[in-house]
Design a protein around this motif. Structure first.
Motif, PDB file in Angstrom:
ATOM      1  N   PRO A 187      37.205 -46.644  51.632  1.00  0.00           N
ATOM      2  CA  PRO A 187      38.165 -45.996  50.596  1.00  0.00           C
ATOM      3  C   PRO A 187      39.187 -45.168  51.166  1.00  0.00           C
ATOM      4  O   PRO A 187      40.576 -45.151  50.654  1.00  0.00           O
ATOM      5  N   ALA A 188      38.977 -44.448  52.265  1.00  0.00           N
ATOM      6  CA  ALA A 188      39.877 -43.694  53.201  1.00  0.00           C
ATOM      7  C   ALA A 188      40.844 -44.672  53.630  1.00  0.00           C
ATOM      8  O   ALA A 188      41.929 -44.174  53.537  1.00  0.00           O
ATOM      9  N   ALA A 189      40.705 -45.769  54.092  1.00  0.00           N
ATOM     10  CA  ALA A 189      41.716 -46.581  54.632  1.00  0.00           C
ATOM     11  C   ALA A 189      42.800 -47.117  53.504  1.00  0.00           C
ATOM     12  O   ALA A 189      43.732 -47.223  53.545  1.00  0.00           O
ATOM     13  N   ALA A 190      41.697 -47.293  52.231  1.00  0.00           N
ATOM     14  CA  ALA A 190      42.703 -47.948  51.204  1.00  0.00           C
ATOM     15  C   ALA A 190      43.899 -46.809  50.577  1.00  0.00           C
ATOM     16  O   ALA A 190      44.830 -46.898  50.310  1.00  0.00           O
ATOM     17  N   PHE A 191      43.247 -45.520  50.617  1.00  0.00           N
ATOM     18  CA  PHE A 191      44.073 -44.527  50.118  1.00  0.00           C
ATOM     19  C   PHE A 191      44.938 -44.110  50.870  1.00  0.00           C
ATOM     20  O   PHE A 191      46.215 -43.705  50.672  1.00  0.00           O
ATOM     21  N   GLU A 192      44.878 -44.303  52.518  1.00  0.00           N
ATOM     22  CA  GLU A 192      45.885 -44.103  53.352  1.00  0.00           C
ATOM     23  C   GLU A 192      46.944 -44.999  53.072  1.00  0.00           C
ATOM     24  O   GLU A 192      48.196 -44.656  52.935  1.00  0.00           O
ATOM     25  N   ARG A 193      46.541 -46.367  52.714  1.00  0.00           N
ATOM     26  CA  ARG A 193      47.713 -47.217  52.309  1.00  0.00           C
ATOM     27  C   ARG A 193      48.494 -46.805  51.154  1.00  0.00           C
ATOM     28  O   ARG A 193      49.772 -46.964  51.150  1.00  0.00           O
ATOM     29  N   LEU A 194      47.698 -46.565  50.136  1.00  0.00           N
ATOM     30  CA  LEU A 194      48.544 -45.975  48.926  1.00  0.00           C
ATOM     31  C   LEU A 194      49.394 -44.915  49.114  1.00  0.00           C
ATOM     32  O   LEU A 194      50.566 -44.899  48.707  1.00  0.00           O
ATOM     33  N   ALA A 195      48.978 -44.132  50.136  1.00  0.00           N
ATOM     34  CA  ALA A 195      49.858 -42.750  50.279  1.00  0.00           C
ATOM     35  C   ALA A 195      51.138 -43.140  51.005  1.00  0.00           C
ATOM     36  O   ALA A 195      52.214 -42.655  50.602  1.00  0.00           O
ATOM     37  N   GLU A 196      51.087 -44.189  51.609  1.00  0.00           N
ATOM     38  CA  GLU A 196      52.103 -44.785  52.397  1.00  0.00           C
ATOM     39  C   GLU A 196      53.093 -45.338  51.319  1.00  0.00           C
ATOM     40  O   GLU A 196      54.415 -45.031  51.268  1.00  0.00           O
ATOM     41  N   ILE A 197      52.671 -46.199  50.566  1.00  0.00           N
ATOM     42  CA  ILE A 197      53.303 -46.518  49.296  1.00  0.00           C
ATOM     43  C   ILE A 197      53.819 -45.758  48.454  1.00  0.00           C
ATOM     44  O   ILE A 197      55.073 -45.766  47.902  1.00  0.00           O
ATOM     45  N   ALA A 198      52.967 -44.617  48.108  1.00  0.00           N
ATOM     46  CA  ALA A 198      53.502 -43.355  47.057  1.00  0.00           C
ATOM     47  C   ALA A 198      54.861 -42.852  48.121  1.00  0.00           C
ATOM     48  O   ALA A 198      55.868 -42.320  47.205  1.00  0.00           O
ATOM     49  N   ALA A 199      54.672 -42.416  49.228  1.00  0.00           N
ATOM     50  CA  ALA A 199      55.825 -41.670  49.901  1.00  0.00           C
ATOM     51  C   ALA A 199      57.159 -42.624  49.796  1.00  0.00           C
ATOM     52  O   ALA A 199      58.290 -42.297  49.582  1.00  0.00           O
ATOM     53  N   ARG A 200      57.104 -44.195  50.023  1.00  0.00           N
ATOM     54  CA  ARG A 200      58.368 -44.854  49.907  1.00  0.00           C
ATOM     55  C   ARG A 200      58.775 -44.888  48.462  1.00  0.00           C
ATOM     56  O   ARG A 200      59.860 -44.667  48.455  1.00  0.00           O
TER      57      ARG A 200
END
Length: 245
Positions: A187-200
């Protein structure tokens, strides 16, 4: 006295159920506070959303009495009557399930936020329904972090265009993004990816600051990666029961 659903004869829920929910809520809030502290974030940076699917409206009333303000459902046929039964309470209703266009008009009548916006056709339908109802619906773009394997969501590459569409649609307000960690994945890797999408997404739409991620089993990882909202069912309300009509 309570019936098998935990609902009191007066429809408000039994004292035992109230005590159970209070204890569960305190425990979940403690987990959120600890996760925020570990991430160097204030505890009030994260909103707790109770996912009350399969649970009676009496549980919603009890949680509201304990100060919880946000509730989520994933099935319109359960959510609509539950929202009606708790009308007048100071609640924000979130719809978090995969949404078919033939359910949009109903959902738009009670939901304050639709977290599962994942395709242009749904944006168009939600906009028309919101306009018809004279309401403004908050919308989150659901991101598929698992390749879209049955849990809904837009492919990460499609998020910018979909966010633009929501932001420009009458009756809709772009709030940010939502995702569910893929089954069996870190889940940590998945949420890190989401954080990048959220920032964009925030780069293009500065007001779209919501990141809805994390559930009973992974809320700590989600908060560490910047989640602003966590959706908790089992840890608050216990295991699923038969659908309550």
């Amino acid at each position: 006295m309570t019936d098998a659903s935990g609902t009191g004869e007066d429809g408000t829920g039994g004292a035992d159920r109230g005590a159970e929910l209070a204890a569960n809520l305190a425990e979940v809030r403690g987990r959120i506070a600890a996760a925020c502290a570990a991430a160097g974030r204030p505890a009030d940076a994260v909103t707790l959303i109770a996912v009350t699917k399969t649970r009676p409206a009496s549980d919603v009333r009890l949680l509201a009495g304990l100060g919880l303000t946000d509730v989520a459902e994933n099935r319109d046929q359960e959510a609509a009557p539950k929202a009606a039964a708790t009308a007048g309470l100071p609640l924000t209703w979130h719809f978090v399930g995969q949404l078919q266009t033939n359910k949009v008009r109903s959902v738009a009548s009670y939901a304050d936020v639709v977290q599962s916006v994942d395709r242009p056709r749904l944006v168009t339908a939600l906009s028309a329904a919101a306009e018809r109802a004279g309401r403004t619906l908050g919308c989150l773009v659901q991101v598929a972090l698992d390749g879209g394997e049955g849990r809904g969501g837009a492919a990460p590459g499609d998020v910018p265009a979909l966010a633009d569409l929501v932001a420009g649609a009458p009756g809709l307000r772009l709030g940010g993004v939502m995702a569910v960690a893929p089954l069996g994945a870190d889940p940590a890797a998945a949420f890190e990816r989401l954080a990048e999408i959220a920032a964009r997404t925030r780069d293009d739409h500065p007001g779209a600051g919501t990141v809805s991620a994390g559930m009973s089993g992974d809320l700590e990882q989600a908060i560490a990666c910047g989640a602003t909202h966590v959706r908790v069912g089992t840890a608050l309300l216990g295991g699923r029961r038969a659908i309550v009509r």
